[in-house]
Design an enzyme around this catalytic site. Structure first.
Site, short mmCIF file in Angstrom:
data_model
loop_
_atom_site.label_atom_id
_atom_site.label_comp_id
_atom_site.label_asym_id
_atom_site.label_seq_id
_atom_site.Cartn_x
_atom_site.Cartn_y
_atom_site.Cartn_z
N ARG A 26 0.82 -1.22 0.00
CA ARG A 26 0.00 0.00 0.00
C ARG A 26 0.85 1.25 0.00
O ARG A 26 0.42 2.30 -0.47
CB ARG A 26 -1.00 -0.03 1.16
N GLU A 64 6.43 -9.37 14.30
CA GLU A 64 5.90 -9.71 15.62
C GLU A 64 6.37 -11.10 16.05
O GLU A 64 6.72 -11.33 17.19
CB GLU A 64 4.37 -9.63 15.58
#
Length: 175
Positions: free
Chosen positions: A58, A95
């Site tokens: 994006r 993460e």
């Protein structure tokens, strides 16, 4: 117009407990998209930004529009193995694990002023990797811009600690 109203929230995606902030609804709304790009560009107009570095995927959409508005070149920051010419790569922390991003070795000249753009900053791992990669090639990373900040995850603060100012347009609490 409140830009947050044009961003769709999808609970439990990509896993339970996460609320995904989907900017495709903002991109599909011509007024919201225009406003977001204008607000990202405004502080940097006239600052002689040479290149916009957009983080896959994006960040390509937003970065292309920002580059056009600032009359700057565009640098795609891609996942490893996606660029066709000689590259340099930088590992970054996810993460749960590690990944790598890369740019073409010749994407920036030493001292060129670069603005980093992506849709969202969460933990900041990808943006931190991109700042390191661009700085390592001699770029001056002027700032990092994002539509969405998830401040509870600390990513924007991580980028600021690198000495790079951060601009965000909308903040959402939580994940």
């Amino acid at each position: 117009m409140n830009l947050a109203d044009s961003i769709r929230s999808i609970p439990d995606y990509p896993k339970p407990g996460i609320v995904f902030r989907d900017i495709t609804t903002l991109l599909g709304d011509a007024r919201a998209f225009r406003r977001a790009v204008d607000e990202l560009v405004q502080p940097f107009a006239g600052l002689k930004i040479a290149k916009i570095a957009g983080i896959e995927a994006r960040g390509f959409i937003l970065g292309g529009a920002v580059a056009h508005q600032l009359s700057a070149g565009f640098i795609p920051v891609r996942k490893k193995g996606k660029l066709p010419h000689a590259t340099v790569s930088q590992p970054y922390q996810l993460e749960y694990g590690m990944d790598e991003i890369e740019v073409h070795k010749d994407c920036v000249a030493r001292g060129e002023r670069v603005l980093l753009v992506d849709d969202l900053i969460a933990t900041g791992g990808t943006a931190e990797g991109a700042v390191s990669l661009l700085s390592g090639l001699g770029a001056e990373v002027v700032a990092a811009c994002f539509i969405v900040d998830l401040p509870d995850l600390g990513g924007a603060d991580k980028i600021r600690r690198l000495g790079v100012p951060v601009r965000t347009l909308v903040s959402f609490a939580g994940h």
